[in-house]
Design an enzyme around this catalytic site. Structure first.
Site, PDB file in Angstrom:
ATOM      1  N   SER A  40       0.858  -1.187   0.000  1.00  0.00           N
ATOM      2  CA  SER A  40       0.000   0.000   0.000  1.00  0.00           C
ATOM      3  C   SER A  40       0.887   1.227   0.000  1.00  0.00           C
ATOM      4  O   SER A  40       2.106   1.149   0.130  1.00  0.00           O
ATOM      5  CB  SER A  40      -0.921   0.002   1.209  1.00  0.00           C
ATOM      6  N   LYS A  41       0.223   2.355  -0.130  1.00  0.00           N
ATOM      7  CA  LYS A  41       0.919   3.626  -0.233  1.00  0.00           C
ATOM      8  C   LYS A  41       1.855   3.899   0.956  1.00  0.00           C
ATOM      9  O   LYS A  41       2.877   4.544   0.828  1.00  0.00           O
ATOM     10  CB  LYS A  41      -0.159   4.717  -0.267  1.00  0.00           C
ATOM     11  N   ARG A  42       1.451   3.386   2.114  1.00  0.00           N
ATOM     12  CA  ARG A  42       2.212   3.693   3.320  1.00  0.00           C
ATOM     13  C   ARG A  42       3.384   2.742   3.556  1.00  0.00           C
ATOM     14  O   ARG A  42       4.206   2.971   4.414  1.00  0.00           O
ATOM     15  CB  ARG A  42       1.277   3.667   4.544  1.00  0.00           C
ATOM     16  N   ASP A  43       3.449   1.664   2.793  1.00  0.00           N
ATOM     17  CA  ASP A  43       4.518   0.700   3.050  1.00  0.00           C
ATOM     18  C   ASP A  43       5.874   1.252   2.654  1.00  0.00           C
ATOM     19  O   ASP A  43       5.988   2.035   1.713  1.00  0.00           O
ATOM     20  CB  ASP A  43       4.241  -0.605   2.307  1.00  0.00           C
TER      21      ASP A  43
END
Ligand code: GLU
Length: 457
Positions: free
Chosen positions: A224-227
């Protein structure tokens, strides 16, 4: 099998979200590689019809990411850019500037009876039978209508607020831009039946499709974007080498025949082909990237090392503009072969680009004893009387002082290094002192000795 002699036209069509996901960067790379491999054309198209969340800066994130990776695009409207030169100065295409084309295409569908007004919106008369997708990576996929779609398979082309939707603009542009191969993330496979139906409605053969599997986290979960590592920017921030990142992205989902890993881009261009894109999802492997970083930086030519090194130092906050180019080059030359990533350069070589070094109190206490300071004073005075301040003379002087004091060279090297760089390790001492120059070296030694500057000529 596609004909290599047809004029291949591919595109990267990102939505400007302010973020270039590495999955997107890899999609761009695969498109670029296929264009370069076939001698075709690589088009960059910014899918920015969603005006509310798109911005100039968000587009710039994409453009600078592609430039950093070395991916140049071949076409697009000319935008005056006095700072740049060569490819990349024109384009990309912006969907936000192509509204009239979409309206014209919708009129065409209406005239054919394939689109109609519905509650203020315009809807497409979707095909009622299953659609077969021949995907060059995924294979043949038969797309049945879902239960919900069976009730009403038609979908919106223009929203009631006048905005054209993704499916419409994506297909119209692929058609208008004569795209021959749509290479994109597998998340778009579920849209492809709609897209094929639209192409057919326009009376045009759909392009070839190649849907690339996703990139997963090392533990196999969806990224995901936050990884960590999800954004291309994070590699820039970590000081990775663009050549290594590009090579690494090639390996995420594509495999050259002999299973080689490190491969220069020119060679990848020769070998790259769509059938070799792997069908399974690719797992992110940070250790491999770090290994590639080390390999590329080790083999890099001086000029490229200087260019990337200077950029990395600027990013770490050092103001290089205040220093002459030959000083910067000489400083960086002492770092070549010593660092594994450009991200290490700030801590390693930042001392060249500050007025005075910052010495950690613990280091100061350990390194600067009354004894070592007395030796440092001797060394300082010997340096002050040197006429040529070059590495061989510096080395000879330091060794002569050590001999005179009856100590090993190290007993002078360590405090001198700490005084001049603020660190216990770094580039070769004699070379770094030469680069710093005599006056700055004396000034730093004086500061370590606690002598007010100017009191001790
Ligand atoms: N704008 C779409 C995206 O960023 C493009 C999809 C495509 O490549 O067709 O996902």
């Amino acid at each position: 099998m596609e004909d290599k002699h047809t004029n291949v036209r591919v595109r990267f069509a990102p939505s400007p979200t302010g973020f270039l996901h590495i999955g997107g960067a890899r999609t761009a790379l695969f498109n670029w590689l296929y264009a370069r491999h076939t001698g075709g054309t690589f088009v960059l198209r910014i899918e920015d019809t969603d005006a509310a969340r798109n911005s100039q800066e968000a587009t710039e994130v994409i453009l600078s990411g592609l430039r950093w990776l070395g991916l140049d695009w071949d076409e697009g409207p000319v935008t005056p850019d006095p700072a740049g030169a060569g490819k990349g100065d024109f384009g990309p295409y912006f969907q936000s500037q192509r509204g009239a084309i979409y309206q014209r295409r919708v009129r065409e569908l209406k005239e054919k009876g394939l689109a109609y007004d519905s509650e203020g919106a315009v809807k497409f008369k979707m095909e009622r039978q299953p659609i077969l997708i021949h995907d060059l990576v995924v294979g043949d996929v038969r797309r049945e209508l879902t239960d919900r779609e069976q009730a009403d398979p038609d979908f919106v082309l223009i929203r009631s607020d006048g905005q054209p939707v993704f499916h419409l603009v994506n297909v119209v542009d692929d058609l208008e831009m004569r795209i021959t191969h749509v290479i994109r993330g597998e998340d778009h496979l579920s849209n492809t039946a709609k897209h094929i139906a639209l192409f057919r409605a326009f009376g045009v053969e759909p392009p070839n499709y190649a849907h690339i599997p996703l990139i997963l986290n090392p533990d196999g979960t969806k990224m995901s974007k936050r990884d960590r590592g999800a954004s291309l920017q994070s590699y820039l921030d970590d000081g990775s080498t663009p050549e290594a990142v590009a090579n690494y992205l090639c390996l995420l989902g594509w495999s050259p025949k002999e299973n080689r890993e490190k491969m220069p881009m020119a060679e990848t261009v020769k070998l790259f082909d769509l059938p070799q894109i792997l069908r399974h999802n690719a797992r992110f492997d940070i250790a491999k990237l770090q290994w590639l970083d080390g390999e590329y930086i080790r083999e890099m030519g001086e000029e490229r090392f200087f260019q990337l090194g200077a950029a990395a130092l600027q990013r770490s906050g050092y103001k290089l503009d205040a220093f002459p180019p030959n000083y910067i080059a000489a400083a960086l030359a002492t770092c070549k072969g010593k660092i594994k990533r450009f991200g290490d350069l700030g801590p390693y070589a930042g001392f060249y680009f500050v007025d005075a070094v910052n010495i950690d109190p613990a280091d100061r206490a350990r390194e600067f004893t009354a004894e070592s300071l007395a030796r440092l004073q001797k060394l300082r005075d010997a340096f002050a009387s040197l006429t040529a301040f070059a590495a061989p003379e510096i080395e000879k002087t330091l060794k002569a002082v050590a001999l005179e004091l009856g100590v090993k060279a190290g007993a002078l090297v360590h405090p001198a290094r700490m005084a001049c760089t603020g660190a216990a390790a770094g580039p070769s001492l004699y070379h770094l002192l030469e680069v710093l120059g005599r006056e700055p070296v004396l000034k730093r030694m004086d500061a370590a000795l606690g002598t007010p500057p100017g009191k001790n000529p």
